[in-house]
Design a protein around this motif. Structure first.
Motif, PDB file in Angstrom:
ATOM      1  N   ARG A  84       1.915  20.025  -4.829  1.00 58.94           N
ATOM      2  CA  ARG A  84       2.902  18.951  -4.811  1.00 58.94           C
ATOM      3  C   ARG A  84       2.202  17.647  -4.489  1.00 58.94           C
ATOM      4  N   ILE A  85       2.815  16.556  -4.907  1.00 63.11           N
ATOM      5  CA  ILE A  85       2.325  15.220  -4.580  1.00 63.11           C
ATOM      6  C   ILE A  85       3.497  14.419  -4.038  1.00 63.11           C
ATOM      7  N   PHE A  86       3.252  13.737  -2.932  1.00 60.25           N
ATOM      8  CA  PHE A  86       4.255  12.881  -2.310  1.00 60.25           C
ATOM      9  C   PHE A  86       3.677  11.476  -2.204  1.00 60.25           C
ATOM     10  N   ILE A  87       4.527  10.474  -2.399  1.00 55.48           N
ATOM     11  CA  ILE A  87       4.094   9.081  -2.299  1.00 55.48           C
ATOM     12  C   ILE A  87       4.939   8.412  -1.220  1.00 55.48           C
ATOM     13  N   CYS A  88       4.265   7.853  -0.238  1.00 56.57           N
ATOM     14  CA  CYS A  88       4.943   7.250   0.911  1.00 56.57           C
ATOM     15  C   CYS A  88       4.495   5.799   1.077  1.00 56.57           C
ATOM     16  N   PRO A  89       5.398   4.931   1.509  1.00 59.37           N
ATOM     17  CA  PRO A  89       5.000   3.543   1.770  1.00 59.37           C
ATOM     18  C   PRO A  89       4.116   3.456   3.022  1.00 59.37           C
ATOM     19  N   VAL A  90       3.179   2.520   2.998  1.00 55.63           N
ATOM     20  CA  VAL A  90       2.343   2.231   4.166  1.00 55.63           C
ATOM     21  C   VAL A  90       2.586   0.770   4.512  1.00 55.63           C
ATOM     22  N   ILE A 129      -4.950   6.494   0.814  1.00 58.94           N
ATOM     23  CA  ILE A 129      -4.212   5.235   0.913  1.00 58.94           C
ATOM     24  C   ILE A 129      -4.724   4.323  -0.199  1.00 58.94           C
ATOM     25  N   VAL A 130      -3.790   3.814  -1.018  1.00 56.16           N
ATOM     26  CA  VAL A 130      -4.184   3.032  -2.189  1.00 56.16           C
ATOM     27  C   VAL A 130      -3.288   1.803  -2.343  1.00 56.16           C
ATOM     28  N   ARG A 131      -3.763   0.875  -3.181  1.00 57.12           N
ATOM     29  CA  ARG A 131      -2.928  -0.283  -3.533  1.00 57.12           C
ATOM     30  C   ARG A 131      -1.778   0.192  -4.416  1.00 57.12           C
ATOM     31  N   ASN A 132      -0.663  -0.503  -4.340  1.00 59.32           N
ATOM     32  CA  ASN A 132       0.514  -0.123  -5.134  1.00 59.32           C
ATOM     33  C   ASN A 132       0.192   0.003  -6.616  1.00 59.32           C
ATOM     34  N   GLU A 133      -0.609  -0.912  -7.138  1.00 57.28           N
ATOM     35  CA  GLU A 133      -0.899  -0.904  -8.572  1.00 57.28           C
ATOM     36  C   GLU A 133      -1.792   0.259  -9.003  1.00 57.28           C
ATOM     37  N   ASP A 134      -2.416   0.966  -8.055  1.00 60.52           N
ATOM     38  CA  ASP A 134      -3.302   2.092  -8.384  1.00 60.52           C
ATOM     39  C   ASP A 134      -2.609   3.453  -8.308  1.00 60.52           C
ATOM     40  N   VAL A 135      -1.382   3.479  -7.826  1.00 63.25           N
ATOM     41  CA  VAL A 135      -0.689   4.745  -7.579  1.00 63.25           C
ATOM     42  C   VAL A 135      -0.581   5.596  -8.844  1.00 63.25           C
ATOM     43  N   MET A 138       0.835  -1.183   0.000  1.00 63.35           N
ATOM     44  CA  MET A 138       0.000   0.000   0.000  1.00 63.35           C
ATOM     45  C   MET A 138       0.878   1.245   0.000  1.00 63.35           C
ATOM     46  N   LYS A 139       0.310   2.316  -0.499  1.00 71.18           N
ATOM     47  CA  LYS A 139       1.007   3.606  -0.525  1.00 71.18           C
ATOM     48  C   LYS A 139       0.050   4.686  -0.026  1.00 71.18           C
ATOM     49  N   GLU A 140       0.648   5.728   0.547  1.00 69.96           N
ATOM     50  CA  GLU A 140      -0.116   6.927   0.870  1.00 69.96           C
ATOM     51  C   GLU A 140       0.258   7.980  -0.152  1.00 69.96           C
TER      52      GLU A 140
END
Length: 126
Positions: free
Chosen positions: A103-109, A77-83, A1-3
């Motif tokens: 801005r957009i930031f992508i963080c691991p969950v 919060i989304v699935r990795n494949e949806d990022v 998952m990613k935020e």
């Protein structure tokens, strides 16, 4: 998952939320925030008209119109494949090619828990 954390203009929250709903994103957290980026607090973010020449003069002179500019912080919060799809959609809705688009930031969950049901992982979020 990613935020996915997106900092956007307040007037773009509703169109962004609607676009994410079309993609099937089940939830979004929106928080009012204050800040500044490279624009250094230029008041063009507000619902007032400032002639572009005046804005340019202020930028060149190093003037600040506001210390902080109101923005909205969206957290999804989304699935990795949806990022990629979600980031592309947020950009498409918010890109005006003007200073202050955000801005957009992508963080691991690592994990997620739904308190009410004890669900864990993807099922706790989606």
């Amino acid at each position: 998952m990613k935020e996915i954390i997106a900092i956007i203009r307040p007037k773009k929250v509703v169109p962004t939320k609607e676009a994410l709903e079309i993609l099937g994103v089940p939830s979004v957290t929106a928080i009012p925030v204050l800040g500044r980026g490279k624009q250094r607090g230029i008041a063009a973010e507000l619902n007032i008209d400032i002639h572009p020449d005046i804005l340019a003069q202020g930028i060149m002179a190093g003037m600040k119109y506001m210390e902080y500019v109101p923005k909205r912080l969206l957290s999804v919060i989304v699935r990795n494949e949806d990022v990629d799809t979600i980031v592309e959609t947020i950009i498409k809705v918010n890109q005006t090619a003007e200073i202050g688009d955000g801005r957009i930031f992508i963080c691991p969950v690592d994990d997620a828990f739904r308190v009410r049901t004890d669900e864990q992982g993807d099922s706790a979020v989606l």
